[in-house]
Scaffold this motif. Structure first.
Motif, PDB file in Angstrom:
ATOM      1  N   VAL A 244     -22.570  10.854  -1.927  1.00  0.00           N
ATOM      2  CA  VAL A 244     -22.303   9.735  -2.826  1.00  0.00           C
ATOM      3  C   VAL A 244     -23.543   9.515  -3.687  1.00  0.00           C
ATOM      4  O   VAL A 244     -24.665   9.447  -3.166  1.00  0.00           O
ATOM      5  CB  VAL A 244     -21.973   8.452  -2.039  1.00  0.00           C
ATOM      6  N   VAL A 245     -23.351   9.422  -5.002  1.00  0.00           N
ATOM      7  CA  VAL A 245     -24.468   9.171  -5.913  1.00  0.00           C
ATOM      8  C   VAL A 245     -24.162   7.949  -6.766  1.00  0.00           C
ATOM      9  O   VAL A 245     -23.038   7.751  -7.220  1.00  0.00           O
ATOM     10  CB  VAL A 245     -24.778  10.381  -6.823  1.00  0.00           C
ATOM     11  N   ASP A 246     -25.165   7.152  -6.968  1.00  0.00           N
ATOM     12  CA  ASP A 246     -25.071   5.895  -7.700  1.00  0.00           C
ATOM     13  C   ASP A 246     -25.240   6.184  -9.194  1.00  0.00           C
ATOM     14  O   ASP A 246     -26.293   6.650  -9.631  1.00  0.00           O
ATOM     15  CB  ASP A 246     -26.181   4.981  -7.169  1.00  0.00           C
ATOM     16  N   ALA A 247     -24.207   5.905  -9.985  1.00  0.00           N
ATOM     17  CA  ALA A 247     -24.247   6.215 -11.416  1.00  0.00           C
ATOM     18  C   ALA A 247     -25.349   5.465 -12.148  1.00  0.00           C
ATOM     19  O   ALA A 247     -25.835   5.918 -13.189  1.00  0.00           O
ATOM     20  CB  ALA A 247     -22.894   5.892 -12.055  1.00  0.00           C
TER      21      ALA A 247
ATOM     22  N   SER B 141     -24.702  12.236 -18.081  1.00  0.00           N
ATOM     23  CA  SER B 141     -26.006  12.822 -17.746  1.00  0.00           C
ATOM     24  C   SER B 141     -26.101  13.117 -16.254  1.00  0.00           C
ATOM     25  O   SER B 141     -26.627  14.162 -15.844  1.00  0.00           O
ATOM     26  CB  SER B 141     -27.132  11.875 -18.163  1.00  0.00           C
ATOM     27  N   LEU B 142     -25.586  12.196 -15.445  1.00  0.00           N
ATOM     28  CA  LEU B 142     -25.615  12.408 -14.001  1.00  0.00           C
ATOM     29  C   LEU B 142     -24.712  13.571 -13.610  1.00  0.00           C
ATOM     30  O   LEU B 142     -25.074  14.404 -12.772  1.00  0.00           O
ATOM     31  CB  LEU B 142     -25.181  11.136 -13.274  1.00  0.00           C
ATOM     32  N   ARG B 143     -23.558  13.649 -14.225  1.00  0.00           N
ATOM     33  CA  ARG B 143     -22.647  14.754 -13.936  1.00  0.00           C
ATOM     34  C   ARG B 143     -23.324  16.098 -14.253  1.00  0.00           C
ATOM     35  O   ARG B 143     -23.219  17.058 -13.475  1.00  0.00           O
ATOM     36  CB  ARG B 143     -21.367  14.606 -14.758  1.00  0.00           C
ATOM     37  N   ALA B 144     -24.037  16.162 -15.380  1.00  0.00           N
ATOM     38  CA  ALA B 144     -24.728  17.397 -15.755  1.00  0.00           C
ATOM     39  C   ALA B 144     -25.831  17.736 -14.757  1.00  0.00           C
ATOM     40  O   ALA B 144     -26.031  18.910 -14.410  1.00  0.00           O
ATOM     41  CB  ALA B 144     -25.304  17.262 -17.163  1.00  0.00           C
ATOM     42  N   ARG B 145     -26.553  16.716 -14.277  1.00  0.00           N
ATOM     43  CA  ARG B 145     -27.615  16.964 -13.299  1.00  0.00           C
ATOM     44  C   ARG B 145     -27.029  17.474 -11.983  1.00  0.00           C
ATOM     45  O   ARG B 145     -27.560  18.409 -11.375  1.00  0.00           O
ATOM     46  CB  ARG B 145     -28.409  15.682 -13.055  1.00  0.00           C
ATOM     47  N   VAL B 146     -25.952  16.856 -11.549  1.00  0.00           N
ATOM     48  CA  VAL B 146     -25.305  17.308 -10.317  1.00  0.00           C
ATOM     49  C   VAL B 146     -24.831  18.747 -10.464  1.00  0.00           C
ATOM     50  O   VAL B 146     -25.018  19.580  -9.577  1.00  0.00           O
ATOM     51  CB  VAL B 146     -24.126  16.384  -9.952  1.00  0.00           C
ATOM     52  N   ARG B 147     -24.227  19.046 -11.608  1.00  0.00           N
ATOM     53  CA  ARG B 147     -23.722  20.400 -11.834  1.00  0.00           C
ATOM     54  C   ARG B 147     -24.861  21.420 -11.826  1.00  0.00           C
ATOM     55  O   ARG B 147     -24.701  22.541 -11.319  1.00  0.00           O
ATOM     56  CB  ARG B 147     -22.976  20.449 -13.168  1.00  0.00           C
ATOM     57  N   ALA B 148     -26.032  21.036 -12.352  1.00  0.00           N
ATOM     58  CA  ALA B 148     -27.176  21.947 -12.347  1.00  0.00           C
ATOM     59  C   ALA B 148     -27.687  22.193 -10.930  1.00  0.00           C
ATOM     60  O   ALA B 148     -28.116  23.304 -10.599  1.00  0.00           O
ATOM     61  CB  ALA B 148     -28.295  21.378 -13.220  1.00  0.00           C
ATOM     62  N   LEU B 149     -27.639  21.168 -10.086  1.00  0.00           N
ATOM     63  CA  LEU B 149     -28.105  21.303  -8.709  1.00  0.00           C
ATOM     64  C   LEU B 149     -27.089  22.014  -7.825  1.00  0.00           C
ATOM     65  O   LEU B 149     -27.460  22.709  -6.873  1.00  0.00           O
ATOM     66  CB  LEU B 149     -28.409  19.917  -8.117  1.00  0.00           C
ATOM     67  N   ASN B 150     -25.808  21.829  -8.127  1.00  0.00           N
ATOM     68  CA  ASN B 150     -24.763  22.385  -7.269  1.00  0.00           C
ATOM     69  C   ASN B 150     -23.552  22.752  -8.127  1.00  0.00           C
ATOM     70  O   ASN B 150     -22.630  21.953  -8.289  1.00  0.00           O
ATOM     71  CB  ASN B 150     -24.373  21.369  -6.194  1.00  0.00           C
ATOM     72  N   PRO B 151     -23.527  23.958  -8.675  1.00  0.00           N
ATOM     73  CA  PRO B 151     -22.427  24.353  -9.568  1.00  0.00           C
ATOM     74  C   PRO B 151     -21.063  24.382  -8.893  1.00  0.00           C
ATOM     75  O   PRO B 151     -20.034  24.302  -9.574  1.00  0.00           O
ATOM     76  CB  PRO B 151     -22.839  25.759 -10.025  1.00  0.00           C
ATOM     77  N   ASP B 152     -21.034  24.508  -7.561  1.00  0.00           N
ATOM     78  CA  ASP B 152     -19.761  24.675  -6.864  1.00  0.00           C
ATOM     79  C   ASP B 152     -19.148  23.368  -6.371  1.00  0.00           C
ATOM     80  O   ASP B 152     -17.989  23.353  -5.943  1.00  0.00           O
ATOM     81  CB  ASP B 152     -19.941  25.612  -5.663  1.00  0.00           C
ATOM     82  N   ALA B 153     -19.907  22.287  -6.390  1.00  0.00           N
ATOM     83  CA  ALA B 153     -19.393  21.025  -5.849  1.00  0.00           C
ATOM     84  C   ALA B 153     -18.277  20.465  -6.722  1.00  0.00           C
ATOM     85  O   ALA B 153     -18.297  20.594  -7.950  1.00  0.00           O
ATOM     86  CB  ALA B 153     -20.518  20.002  -5.745  1.00  0.00           C
TER      87      ALA B 153
ATOM     88  N   GLY C  90     -22.626   7.496 -21.211  1.00  0.00           N
ATOM     89  CA  GLY C  90     -23.725   8.444 -21.367  1.00  0.00           C
ATOM     90  C   GLY C  90     -24.460   8.686 -20.066  1.00  0.00           C
ATOM     91  O   GLY C  90     -24.823   9.829 -19.748  1.00  0.00           O
ATOM     92  N   ALA C  91     -24.679   7.620 -19.292  1.00  0.00           N
ATOM     93  CA  ALA C  91     -25.367   7.765 -18.010  1.00  0.00           C
ATOM     94  C   ALA C  91     -24.534   8.583 -17.036  1.00  0.00           C
ATOM     95  O   ALA C  91     -25.060   9.433 -16.305  1.00  0.00           O
ATOM     96  CB  ALA C  91     -25.677   6.389 -17.426  1.00  0.00           C
ATOM     97  N   VAL C  92     -23.227   8.345 -17.031  1.00  0.00           N
ATOM     98  CA  VAL C  92     -22.344   9.096 -16.135  1.00  0.00           C
ATOM     99  C   VAL C  92     -22.326  10.572 -16.522  1.00  0.00           C
ATOM    100  O   VAL C  92     -22.391  11.458 -15.661  1.00  0.00           O
ATOM    101  CB  VAL C  92     -20.922   8.506 -16.160  1.00  0.00           C
TER     102      VAL C  92
END
Length: 325
Positions: free
Chosen positions: A131-134, A174-186, A170-172
């Protein structure tokens, strides 16, 4: 979805819910348990870093099958306690259809997965949900530079973005892009918690301990000192004067907001027949009404704050003056 063997089909599915402090893990677990309560018996193991357990008590409102591991990080010294907790839970319940493990916000989920992977004859890892806080996640990843927060995302099969109603698009994004960079398969799920479909994160059987935890290194002697974490916990008898407590909380937020990783409390407020449940991160604090106090139940306030440089003694003394009377 991974094809299940006959042995796996008879094993109890287990979902691990992880995420940084204040992300909304307990709210998600409450949602999952409540949504499946009509047709399943779900056991919950909850781990808290502080010596006062609140999550177990709050989860007890939706499930009778809750075991709490307090005052320790389940990824470090409490791995044996995790297995003991699951054993006690299973023995006491007689039969469970599912188990959910909620880790501490300071936990690295890698060792938890390793521990659970060793008992596949009775359990089957289903999903690891981070769970990540937007609103606060990017700041937590960048300013606090928490390796645990990154590891929680990197090992997840699903990432649930919480508090999207409080963040701009915009914040959501940006967070989605960061998550995707850390874990492309999630699988990334962006939805308010009351609209989250439990079917998206349960009975997916996408998690492979061999693949996802491979190469994971964990220092069993680490104490999260890189975060300079301090845990301020207090139990205070007597009903609180609402005005005095609001003043105390306002002062804390004004002086320490950027250092507050998580605020969680069960409060007895004078004139309020229900327990007041408080959750907060930095400047954001939310209070909701819980169950009614029983007539003879002691009016005990339980407050746990996790942060940095909290000057706990000063705030503890000032809090004591908030008791009504």
């Amino acid at each position: 979805m991974t094809e299940q063997t006959p042995a796996a089909q008879s094993a109890i599915p287990i979902t691990v819910v992880t995420g940084f402090l204040g992300a909304g893990k307990t709210s998600l677990v409450n949602r999952l348990v409540a949504a499946r309560s009509g047709g399943e018996r779900i056991g919950v193991v909850v781990n808290e870093a502080g010596d006062i357990g609140l999550d177990g008590e709050l989860l007890g409102d939706v499930s009778d099958d809750v075991v709490e591991i307090a005052d320790g990080c389940v990824c470090c010294t409490s791995q044996g306690e995790l297995l003991d907790a699951i054993t006690r839970l299973h023995s006491a319940a007689g039969h469970l259809d599912r188990i959910i493990v909620e880790t501490s916000g300071l936990a690295d989920p890698g060792p938890v997965v390793d521990t659970l992977a060793n008992i596949t004859h009775v359990l089957r890892l289903d999903t690891l949900v981070a769970v990540v806080d937007a609103v606060h996640a990017l700041d937590q990843l960048d300013r606090h530079n928490s390796p645990e927060a990154r590891q929680q995302l990197q090992l997840a099969t699903h990432v649930v973005v919480s508090k999207v109603d409080l963040a701009d698009d915009g914040a959501v994004d940006s967070l989605r892009a960061r998550v995707r960079a850390l874990n492309p398969d999630a699988q990334i799920i962006v939805a308010p918690r009351e609209q989250l479909d439990p079917e998206l994160v349960l009975d997916r059987f996408l998690f492979s301990a061999d693949e996802d935890a491979a190469g994971h290194e964990h220092d069993p002697d680490h104490d999260h000192h890189h975060l300079d974490v301090e845990i301020f916990s207090v139990e205070l008898e007597g009903e609180l004067d609402a005005g005095r407590f609001d003043g105390w909380l306002g002062g804390l937020l004004m002086l320490k907001a950027q250092d507050l990783f998580r605020i969680k409390a069960i409060l007895a407020v004078a004139g309020e027949p229900r327990r007041q449940i408080m959750h907060g991160v930095q400047t954001y604090v939310e209070t909701t009404a819980g169950r009614e106090w029983e007539p003879e139940e002691p009016r005990t306030n339980r407050i746990v704050i996790i942060g940095r440089d909290l000057e706990s003694d000063q705030w503890r003394d000032e809090l004591a003056r908030c008791v009504a009377g």
